[in-house]
Write a protein that holds these residues in place. Structure first.
Motif, PDB file in Angstrom:
ATOM      1  N   SER A 117      -9.860 -33.342   6.070  1.00 36.77           N
ATOM      2  CA  SER A 117      -9.611 -31.974   5.591  1.00 36.77           C
ATOM      3  C   SER A 117      -8.197 -31.578   5.990  1.00 36.77           C
ATOM      4  O   SER A 117      -7.694 -32.013   7.031  1.00 36.77           O
ATOM      5  CB  SER A 117     -10.594 -30.985   6.230  1.00 36.77           C
TER       6      SER A 117
ATOM      7  N   ARG B 206      -7.573 -24.276   1.925  1.00 39.72           N
ATOM      8  CA  ARG B 206      -8.129 -25.599   2.225  1.00 39.72           C
ATOM      9  C   ARG B 206      -7.673 -26.556   1.131  1.00 39.72           C
ATOM     10  O   ARG B 206      -8.244 -26.584   0.034  1.00 39.72           O
ATOM     11  CB  ARG B 206      -9.655 -25.512   2.305  1.00 39.72           C
TER      12      ARG B 206
ATOM     13  N   ASP C 210     -10.829 -30.985   1.371  1.00 38.15           N
ATOM     14  CA  ASP C 210     -12.085 -30.510   1.963  1.00 38.15           C
ATOM     15  C   ASP C 210     -13.038 -31.693   2.175  1.00 38.15           C
ATOM     16  O   ASP C 210     -13.708 -32.142   1.250  1.00 38.15           O
ATOM     17  CB  ASP C 210     -12.702 -29.468   1.020  1.00 38.15           C
TER      18      ASP C 210
END
Lengths: 231, 379
Positions: A8, A19, A22
């Motif tokens: 991540s 993000r 992920d």
């Protein structure tokens, strides 16, 4: 060969955290030609740079030949990149103050290999740039600039080429030419990880991976048709 | 392909950035070099000017009424001649050029005359020998002040009688525009003899050392330790003013030179930062091509080093040129002392690159901490 384990990457943005990747799991074998596709902002480039040891993941591991490359020191990781990975970018990123030959020789300054002008010149000849050795990047067409960038990526005889939208700024003929060079490298046993949002790159790939919102979904896991890569 | 070649090509490509830095560094070095090249001449010039103005420290007997002293220009009280030798042998460092005198106002040929006996300068123990100040007058001879010689038509080589003793006029002095024009100078022992004051003096004249940090209080304290029965007065406010001016110039230089260097360092730092910002993508691609933080930092610090080295060479040449061209116009008496100081080239060649590298340190840190994921995706 390259294995992203639960990777991540989170950036701090103005409106909170972004993000980019992920919990990505991806394994790329030696000699594979993998295309990663996805819309803009899907995290493709971050994935490529993370796999290349340039962007440390927020969590997870990037294991290359059994070693987590982010446990290496910054210097060791730089040395690893110089000796094993060739990068090709959409914007070419040639140094404007160096001529074509000097641009190709830049990786030799990092110490991964000795400077070899003859080999660089031969490489440029193969890429049809032998009559432009002493030209500055500003004197070249976009297609020619990308060929110089490819020559620069190939000079250190890398095992892997990580290409980030290498055809994004090129017309179809030049784009096909660039993909042919990557295929040639692949045929010679190299591994290619190509990030693009163009569908036409699919026909060069053995495996296509779709990335959306930082999450990965495999489009096709087995080798595609015995395409350019295996002809 | 080498790092140096890459550095030089980048400098040639971004000439303006480098030239702006070079001008700044060269100007700072030139200022320092010109000031230091002329400092020796400046110091000597002040010393010479002060010396030419005469003695500025007067040592008189302790019970001297200073009001009388300043009105008469000599002390009515007396002290032993040995005092001057005691002072010279004490190795005192706050004053130099000690000359003992005996002065008395007398009426001679219906005129008031300051008869002044002078002892040749007493060398101070342990001090470097310098050309003596004051007069060294042979026994039996005198120097006659301008006004006396003019009004009484006294000629050099003639003989005059003072208080019953004959003297040959050795020299008629030039106009001084002071009480010195009505003085007759003789050897101290001759004057002691005619005044019937053997072994007596009433003033020791001296020159205050221009050493850094020596104040009048220090002079008084050091003399009092050797000659407790004396008073010390300072004469010659112009001389003091010169010393103060010199101190002020030194203080100004001590302020302005570091200030110029600080401004230069900030300027070089800002230029370096601008260079880093301009080369964000280049830094990103160099990282991708295997350049570690050390090599990236070397690119920027190396450039700063070259800037400093070239700035030192140009600055030394310009600073020395300025000193050689304008120094002699400022320091007439000591112009010959103004020569290129090649040690400054060495110091500049060491200090200037170090300063530039220091100024570029933070920009170099910015360069190596940039995120290639961001810079490589910028268009």
């Amino acid at each position: 060969m390259i294995e992203l384990q639960n990777v991540s990457k989170v950036y701090a943005g103005q409106d909170g955290e972004v993000r980019a990747l992920d919990h990505v799991n991806l394994s790329i074998q030696r000699g594979e030609f993998v295309v990663i596709r996805g819309p803009s902002g899907s995290g493709k480039s971050t994935l490529l740079l993370t796999a290349g040891g340039l962007v440390r993941p927020t969590e997870g591991k990037v294991v290359v030949d059994g070693k987590d490359i982010y446990t290496l020191s910054s210097r060791e990781r730089a040395s690893f990149r110089g000796g094993n990975i060739g990068f090709v970018f959409q914007m070419f990123h040639l140094l404007p103050y160096l001529n074509v030959l000097e641009n190709v020789l830049v990786p030799t300054i990092s110490g991964a290999r000795k400077s070899d002008r003859t080999e660089a010149a031969e490489l440029l000849q193969r890429l049809k740039m032998s009559d432009r050795l002493h030209h500055r990047p500003s004197q070249l067409s976009t297609g020619q600039r990308q060929r110089v960038a490819i020559a620069r990526a190939l000079l250190n005889r890398p095992r892997v080429i990580l290409a980030d939208e290498p055809t994004g700024n090129l017309d179809p003929d030049n784009a096909a030419e660039v993909l042919d060079y990557l295929t040639e490298f692949h045929k010679a046993g190299g591994t290619v990880l190509l990030v693009t949002h163009e569908q036409y790159a699919d026909e060069y790939a053995q495996r296509i991976v779709l990335l959306q919102n930082g999450k990965i979904s495999f489009l096709r896991e087995e080798s595609l048709k015995p395409s350019h890569a295996t002809e | 392909m080498s790092m140096l070649r890459m550095l030089i090509k980048e400098i040639a490509h971004r000439k303006l950035n480098f030239l702006l830095g070079l001008v700044s560094v060269a100007a700072a070095v030139a200022l320092l070099v010109s000031v230091l090249t002329m400092s020796d001449a400046s110091e000597r010039e002040t010393v010479r000017l002060m010396r030419d103005m005469g003695f500025n420290i007067l040592i008189v007997p302790k019970n001297t009424d200073m009001a009388d002293f300043w009105s008469e220009d000599f002390a009515k009280e007396e002290m032993p001649e040995e005092y001057v030798h005691d002072l010279a042998n004490s190795g005192i460092i706050t004053i130099r050029h000690l000359v003992a005198t005996l002065q008395k106002k007398i009426v001679w040929r219906d005129r008031k005359v300051l008869l002044t006996g002078v002892l040749p300068e007493a060398p101070v123990r342990g001090r470097e020998k310098k050309p003596p100040m004051g007069y060294t007058i042979p026994r039996g001879r005198v120097y006659v002040g301008f006004e006396l010689a003019r009004s009484l038509k006294i000629k050099e080589g003639g003989t005059i009688t003072i208080l019953g003793k004959d003297f040959v006029v050795e020299r008629c002095l030039q106009e001084a525009g002071s009480k010195d024009d009505i003085r007759i100078y003789g050897d101290l022992h001759d004057v002691q003899e005619v005044l019937r004051k053997p072994g007596k003096i009433n003033v020791i004249e001296a020159l205050r050392c221009l050493c850094t940090g020596v104040e009048l209080a220090d002079v008084r304290e050091s003399i009092a330790r050797v000659l407790p029965n004396t008073n010390v007065a300072e004469r010659g406010s112009i001389a003091v003013a010169r010393a103060e001016t010199r101190k002020m110039v030194e203080k100004y230089a001590a302020f302005i030179i570091p200030t110029v260097f600080l401004v230069c360092a900030v300027w070089v730092g800002l230029l370096s930062l601008s260079n880093v910002r301009e080369r964000r993508q280049e830094i990103g691609i160099l990282r991708a091509l295997g350049f570690g933080s050390g090599r990236i930092a070397t690119l920027f610090l190396g450039k700063a080093f070259l800037l400093g080295l070239l700035g030192a060479a140009v600055g030394f040449a310009v600073g020395t040129g300025i000193a050689l061209q304008f120094g002699p116009q400022i320091f007439h008496l000591t112009a010959k002392k103004i020569n290129p100081v090649y040690a400054l080239l060495v110091w500049s060649a060491v200090g200037s690159p170090a300063l530039c590298a220091l100024a570029s340190y933070l920009p170099a840190v910015v360069a190596i901490t940039q995120d290639p994921a961001v810079t490589l995706q910028e268009e």
